[in-house]
Design a protein around this motif. Structure first.
Motif, PDB file in Angstrom:
ATOM      1  N   GLU A  54       3.645   3.070  19.221  1.00 31.33           N
ATOM      2  CA  GLU A  54       2.634   2.135  18.606  1.00 31.33           C
ATOM      3  C   GLU A  54       2.491   0.682  19.571  1.00 31.33           C
ATOM      4  O   GLU A  54       3.387   0.748  20.555  1.00 31.33           O
ATOM      5  N   VAL A  55       1.533  -0.080  19.109  1.00 30.04           N
ATOM      6  CA  VAL A  55       1.207  -1.093  19.969  1.00 30.04           C
ATOM      7  C   VAL A  55       2.675  -2.004  19.741  1.00 30.04           C
ATOM      8  O   VAL A  55       2.848  -2.666  20.649  1.00 30.04           O
ATOM      9  N   ALA A  56       3.166  -2.230  18.500  1.00 31.17           N
ATOM     10  CA  ALA A  56       4.380  -2.874  18.268  1.00 31.17           C
ATOM     11  C   ALA A  56       5.095  -2.490  17.128  1.00 31.17           C
ATOM     12  O   ALA A  56       4.550  -1.604  16.382  1.00 31.17           O
ATOM     13  N   SER A  57       6.185  -2.761  16.792  1.00 30.95           N
ATOM     14  CA  SER A  57       6.815  -2.775  15.660  1.00 30.95           C
ATOM     15  C   SER A  57       5.910  -3.034  14.305  1.00 30.95           C
ATOM     16  O   SER A  57       4.911  -4.051  14.446  1.00 30.95           O
ATOM     17  N   ASN A  58       6.207  -2.351  13.291  1.00 26.83           N
ATOM     18  CA  ASN A  58       5.463  -2.777  11.927  1.00 26.83           C
ATOM     19  C   ASN A  58       5.538  -4.143  11.521  1.00 26.83           C
ATOM     20  O   ASN A  58       4.884  -4.537  10.452  1.00 26.83           O
ATOM     21  N   ALA A  59       6.513  -4.915  12.147  1.00 23.00           N
ATOM     22  CA  ALA A  59       6.578  -6.207  11.799  1.00 23.00           C
ATOM     23  C   ALA A  59       5.632  -7.045  12.483  1.00 23.00           C
ATOM     24  O   ALA A  59       5.350  -8.225  12.147  1.00 23.00           O
ATOM     25  N   TRP A  60       4.911  -6.483  13.479  1.00 21.46           N
ATOM     26  CA  TRP A  60       4.080  -7.155  14.224  1.00 21.46           C
ATOM     27  C   TRP A  60       2.637  -6.910  14.100  1.00 21.46           C
ATOM     28  O   TRP A  60       1.633  -7.582  14.054  1.00 21.46           O
ATOM     29  N   ALA A  61       2.658  -5.387  13.818  1.00 16.11           N
ATOM     30  CA  ALA A  61       1.134  -4.779  13.705  1.00 16.11           C
ATOM     31  C   ALA A  61       1.244  -3.507  12.840  1.00 16.11           C
ATOM     32  O   ALA A  61       2.284  -2.829  12.977  1.00 16.11           O
ATOM     33  N   PRO A  62       0.259  -3.201  12.206  1.00 19.64           N
ATOM     34  CA  PRO A  62       0.290  -1.950  11.368  1.00 19.64           C
ATOM     35  C   PRO A  62       0.425  -0.787  12.277  1.00 19.64           C
ATOM     36  O   PRO A  62      -0.383  -0.449  13.242  1.00 19.64           O
ATOM     37  N   THR A  63       1.284   0.318  11.688  1.00 17.31           N
ATOM     38  CA  THR A  63       1.403   1.243  12.306  1.00 17.31           C
ATOM     39  C   THR A  63       0.260   2.446  12.265  1.00 17.31           C
ATOM     40  O   THR A  63      -0.370   2.538  10.916  1.00 17.31           O
ATOM     41  N   GLN A  64      -0.029   3.080  13.310  1.00 18.19           N
ATOM     42  CA  GLN A  64      -1.243   4.065  13.098  1.00 18.19           C
ATOM     43  C   GLN A  64      -0.629   5.580  12.801  1.00 18.19           C
ATOM     44  O   GLN A  64      -1.646   6.092  12.151  1.00 18.19           O
ATOM     45  N   ASN A  65       0.325   5.826  13.162  1.00 19.08           N
ATOM     46  CA  ASN A  65       0.742   7.263  12.988  1.00 19.08           C
ATOM     47  C   ASN A  65       1.020   7.538  11.418  1.00 19.08           C
ATOM     48  O   ASN A  65       1.703   6.817  10.927  1.00 19.08           O
ATOM     49  N   GLU A  66       0.296   8.477  11.106  1.00 21.31           N
ATOM     50  CA  GLU A  66       0.360   8.760   9.450  1.00 21.31           C
ATOM     51  C   GLU A  66       1.384   9.427   9.058  1.00 21.31           C
ATOM     52  O   GLU A  66       2.224   8.947   7.959  1.00 21.31           O
ATOM     53  N   VAL A  67       2.366   9.981  10.018  1.00 20.91           N
ATOM     54  CA  VAL A  67       3.767  10.647   9.650  1.00 20.91           C
ATOM     55  C   VAL A  67       4.635   9.418   9.451  1.00 20.91           C
ATOM     56  O   VAL A  67       5.586   9.326   8.738  1.00 20.91           O
ATOM     57  N   ALA A  68       4.627   8.483  10.718  1.00 19.27           N
ATOM     58  CA  ALA A  68       5.520   7.098  10.636  1.00 19.27           C
ATOM     59  C   ALA A  68       5.026   6.198   9.399  1.00 19.27           C
ATOM     60  O   ALA A  68       6.177   5.866   8.893  1.00 19.27           O
ATOM     61  N   VAL A  69       3.954   6.017   8.818  1.00 22.31           N
ATOM     62  CA  VAL A  69       3.858   5.455   7.756  1.00 22.31           C
ATOM     63  C   VAL A  69       4.204   6.146   6.593  1.00 22.31           C
ATOM     64  O   VAL A  69       4.634   5.632   5.717  1.00 22.31           O
TER      65      VAL A  69
END
Length: 195
Positions: A54-69
């Motif tokens: 990802e661009v960054a941790s989900n503390a800083w940017a929304p996660t794009q990968n649907e399995v990770a979400v």
């Protein structure tokens, strides 16, 4: 009456020949005999995430990968965690490290305990996991369950063992109770503090 903490028992290995299912199922049975927590097994095999990209941790940017979400949403459901930790080359598995990296905000201010196995009872992997947990703002508890190599060989079916953790309960039942007591205490404390 306060609600019971909901605890995830996270299986930290995805290998086809993993030993992790044996301690996970045993620990789940121990937790089921208690009235102060609800425990659910969460298997990393059910969340086949890519290596963190990802661009960054989900503390800083929304996660794009649907399995990770999906993974983030699952772990957000819990008030604390117990990890089944295999020691690979003095650390945790790559699959577990990747799963930890795939989330951030979901882990924070929740306790974590562990049941570890491998050389010297998985102690080196346990310490690495505790350091990672601190960075993720979890509350690592002091008590842990460690299955040393003698007990591991006694139980692991691949090495002629029984496949039954009841054969080593004398070694692990006391630490298991202490670890679950700690996780429950801290889960209740952090639930109250967050409220």
């Amino acid at each position: 009456m306060a609600r019971k903490p909901k605890i995830a028992l996270i299986i930290g290995s995805t290998r086809p020949t993993r030993f992790a299912d044996i301690p996970a199922n045993w620990l789940a049975a121990q937790a089921a005999a208690r009235e102060d927590l609800d425990l659910e097994i969460v298997d990393l095999r059910d969340y086949p995430m890519p290596f963190f990209d990802e661009v960054a941790s989900n503390a800083w940017a929304p996660t794009q990968n649907e399995v990770a979400v999906k993974w983030q949403k699952k772990i957000a459901e819990f008030d604390g965690y117990v990890f089944v930790v295999a020691e690979y080359n003095r650390s945790i598995t790559g699959a577990l490290k990747n799963a930890l990296d795939q989330a951030y905000v979901e882990w924070g201010r929740k306790p974590m305990g562990l049941i570890a196995y491998g050389s010297v009872g998985g102690a080196r992997a346990a310490e690495h996991l505790r350091l990672i947990a601190v960075e993720l703002q979890m509350v690592p508890v002091r008590a842990g369950v460690h299955i040393g190599m003698g007990d591991f060989f006694k139980v692991h079916p691949g090495f002629g063992g029984s496949g039954n953790l009841a054969d080593i309960e004398a070694s692990i039942s006391g630490p298991t109770t202490a670890m679950l007591d700690d996780v429950v205490w801290w889960a209740n404390a952090t639930i109250a503090a967050k409220a």
